[in-house]
Design an enzyme around this catalytic site. Structure first.
Site, PDB file in Angstrom:
ATOM      1  N   HIS A 125       5.590   9.275   7.895  1.00 29.34           N
ATOM      2  CA  HIS A 125       6.441   8.707   6.852  1.00 29.34           C
ATOM      3  C   HIS A 125       6.123   7.231   6.658  1.00 29.34           C
ATOM      4  O   HIS A 125       6.098   6.476   7.617  1.00 29.34           O
ATOM      5  CB  HIS A 125       7.906   8.860   7.276  1.00 29.34           C
ATOM      6  CG  HIS A 125       8.886   8.602   6.181  1.00 29.34           C
ATOM      7  ND1 HIS A 125       9.294   9.593   5.315  1.00 29.34           N
ATOM      8  CD2 HIS A 125       9.537   7.479   5.814  1.00 29.34           C
ATOM      9  CE1 HIS A 125      10.166   9.082   4.450  1.00 29.34           C
ATOM     10  NE2 HIS A 125      10.323   7.803   4.721  1.00 29.34           N
ATOM     11  N   GLU A 164       7.217   3.661   5.178  1.00 30.42           N
ATOM     12  CA  GLU A 164       8.503   2.992   4.952  1.00 30.42           C
ATOM     13  C   GLU A 164       8.900   2.909   3.480  1.00 30.42           C
ATOM     14  O   GLU A 164       8.081   2.570   2.616  1.00 30.42           O
ATOM     15  CB  GLU A 164       8.427   1.563   5.508  1.00 30.42           C
ATOM     16  CG  GLU A 164       9.675   0.749   5.265  1.00 30.42           C
ATOM     17  CD  GLU A 164       9.589  -0.627   5.927  1.00 30.42           C
ATOM     18  OE1 GLU A 164       8.479  -1.189   5.996  1.00 30.42           O
ATOM     19  OE2 GLU A 164      10.622  -1.125   6.382  1.00 30.42           O
ATOM     20  N   ASP A 177      -2.162   2.257  -4.791  1.00 35.62           N
ATOM     21  CA  ASP A 177      -1.778   2.493  -3.404  1.00 35.62           C
ATOM     22  C   ASP A 177      -2.657   1.640  -2.495  1.00 35.62           C
ATOM     23  O   ASP A 177      -3.855   1.554  -2.714  1.00 35.62           O
ATOM     24  CB  ASP A 177      -2.022   3.991  -3.120  1.00 35.62           C
ATOM     25  CG  ASP A 177      -1.317   4.494  -1.886  1.00 35.62           C
ATOM     26  OD1 ASP A 177      -1.427   3.826  -0.836  1.00 35.62           O
ATOM     27  OD2 ASP A 177      -0.676   5.551  -1.956  1.00 35.62           O
ATOM     28  N   ARG A 203      -2.097   1.909   1.115  1.00 34.21           N
ATOM     29  CA  ARG A 203      -1.704   2.324   2.463  1.00 34.21           C
ATOM     30  C   ARG A 203      -2.882   2.625   3.372  1.00 34.21           C
ATOM     31  O   ARG A 203      -2.769   2.611   4.579  1.00 34.21           O
ATOM     32  CB  ARG A 203      -0.785   3.552   2.395  1.00 34.21           C
ATOM     33  CG  ARG A 203       0.621   3.175   2.005  1.00 34.21           C
ATOM     34  CD  ARG A 203       1.455   4.412   1.834  1.00 34.21           C
ATOM     35  NE  ARG A 203       1.032   5.198   0.672  1.00 34.21           N
ATOM     36  CZ  ARG A 203       1.596   6.343   0.321  1.00 34.21           C
ATOM     37  NH1 ARG A 203       2.569   6.858   1.031  1.00 34.21           N
ATOM     38  NH2 ARG A 203       1.180   6.989  -0.756  1.00 34.21           N
ATOM     39  N   CYS A 258      13.465   8.089  -5.456  1.00 35.60           N
ATOM     40  CA  CYS A 258      12.338   8.765  -4.814  1.00 35.60           C
ATOM     41  C   CYS A 258      12.850   9.766  -3.781  1.00 35.60           C
ATOM     42  O   CYS A 258      14.049   9.879  -3.547  1.00 35.60           O
ATOM     43  CB  CYS A 258      11.409   7.747  -4.163  1.00 35.60           C
ATOM     44  SG  CYS A 258      12.257   6.647  -3.031  1.00 35.60           S
TER      45      CYS A 258
HETATM   46 ZN   LIG Z   1      10.795   5.961  -1.635  1.00 39.23          ZN
END
Ligand SMILES: [Zn+2]
Length: 412
Positions: free
Chosen positions: A238, A240, A323, A325, A252
């Site tokens: 997951h 954050e 993105d 990440r 979301c």
């Molecule tokens: Zn979210």
């Protein structure tokens, strides 16, 4: 202590007192990560401990609240569960973004610490009870059954948790991204506005403690079973999302997915396996919350309203990318835990799935979030992600469907 300011913008002639042999088979051969600020001659890394919190430490020192040469008293801080060593620890290309020995520092390097060298853990492992209202909901709905050991009737869940600060082995990181180490170092130097000159002046220092958030792991079941081929593992990775995770914002699916992942993990632990939630501090796809909120406004104000077909485009307008990440580094934590196979994977993300399989970690079953757990305003996000390749249990929306505004306006 000297009052001189030690500049790092010119290469010093002295080599690090104790080199780091990344990927060595034992802690003794690998050597400690030494980021001592009080004795620069002992340092063998670039950067400092505690990630971004180093700045608060600076405020504490500047305001006289903290002794500049304070050293942690590590008495009784040892891990509450033993983790490793696993064979993956001695492959320098399997783990490049954390220190596999980071939780064992106080025992592995006790002699150096006793001799006065400032060596600090980058990982801590403890135990806790957690409780989320969604779990009581799952008990009431009959999906979860309290067993009095892992899950109690009041919704309390026994967990082990670990906090991990990032420790980057730069040559390995460069190889993971298939870029030159010199390019990686230069970009890190420039994009932090020259904050760490040693990135370019000390090519002999291979390890960097970056000023970013790390991750937290939540384990359900017996951590000692990890790394055994017969142990079944359920997992949610997951990233954050403070607005949803903590405050329950409904734009979301983050918190519903987190709660669902925990449910899947508890089930697995009750069946004798181990559940694992990996919580990465990568707010707003690692673009940060300011960018995220700017994008929310742009999505809701655009002509035609908030709709899935422009979901990624609005992010790209503000951030320049969709993105940041970089899931390429995410599998490291599985290597650290000795996990080669994930039996139940509570995620729809094709990027995370691809990163795991690229690192040789098998995903047996991918568990999509049940439709009933998705909030109405989050339909835009889910449709956009499914259209972009996320896995799901339902038919991907077509172009006409994606063009429909489904998100609330700013004033609603
Ligand atoms: Zn979210």
């Amino acid at each position: 202590m000297s009052d001189h300011i030690v500049l790092t913008s010119h290469a010093r002639r002295d080599k690090p007192a104790e080199p780091i042999h990344w990927g060595a088979v034992s802690a003794a051969e690998r050597g400690p990560v030494i980021a001592s600020l009080t004795n620069p001659a002992q340092r063998n890394v670039i950067g400092t401990h505690s990630g971004a919190y180093a700045v608060y430490r600076a405020l504490a020192v500047a305001s006289g609240k903290l002794q500049r040469d304070h050293r942690a008293d590590l008495t009784d801080t040892a891990p509450a569960e033993s983790i490793g060593p696993h064979p993956q620890w001695s492959d320098p290309d399997k783990i490049v973004s954390l220190d596999p020995w980071g939780h064992l520092v106080s025992s592995a390097f006790a002699d150096r610490i006793a001799a006065g060298i400032d060596i600090r853990p980058s990982i801590a492992v403890t135990r806790a009870h957690i409780n989320m209202p969604e779990l009581m909901g799952a008990i009431t709905a009959g999906r979860l059954k309290p067993d009095g050991h892992i899950l109690h009737a009041n919704g309390d869940v026994r967990v082990t948790k670990a906090a991990i600060d990032p420790v980057w082995y730069l040559p390995g990181l460069a190889r993971r991204f298939d870029i030159k180490e010199s390019m990686l170092r230069r970009s890190l130097f420039e994009q932090t506005s020259g904050m760490f000159p040693e990135l370019v002046t000390r090519p002999d220092l291979k390890v960097f403690l970056p000023p970013i958030g790390g991750m937290t792991l939540y384990f359900f079941g017996d951590v000692g079973q990890l790394g055994k081929p017969e142990t079944k593992v359920a997992c949610r990775v997951h990233d954050e999302c403070n607005g949803s995770d903590v405050f329950g914002s409904d734009i979301c699916t983050c918190r519903p997915y987190l709660a669902h992942g925990i449910e899947v993990c508890i089930e697995m632990a009750q069946q004798g396996g181990v559940g694992l939630v990996v919580y990465n501090r990568k707010e707003g796809r690692a673009l940060g919350e300011v960018t995220k909120f700017l994008v929310y406004n742009a999505r809701k104000r655009q002509v035609g309203g908030d709709r899935a077909e422009t979901y990624f485009a609005r992010t790209e307008c503000v951030a320049g990318v969709q993105d940041m990440r970089f899931q390429e580094l995410m599998p490291d934590v599985f290597h650290w835990l000795g996990i080669k196979r994930i039996d139940r994977w509570a995620s729809m993300s094709n990027m995370k799935h691809g990163a795991l399989t690229a690192q040789g970690i098998e995903v047996v079953e991918q568990v999509a979030i049940p439709d009933a757990l998705i909030p109405a305003d989050a339909r835009v996000e889910i449709d956009a992600k499914v259209a972009a390749g996320y896995f799901t249990s339902y038919t991907p929306p077509d172009a006409e469907e994606l063009a429909l505004a489904k998100g609330r306006g700013l004033d609603e």
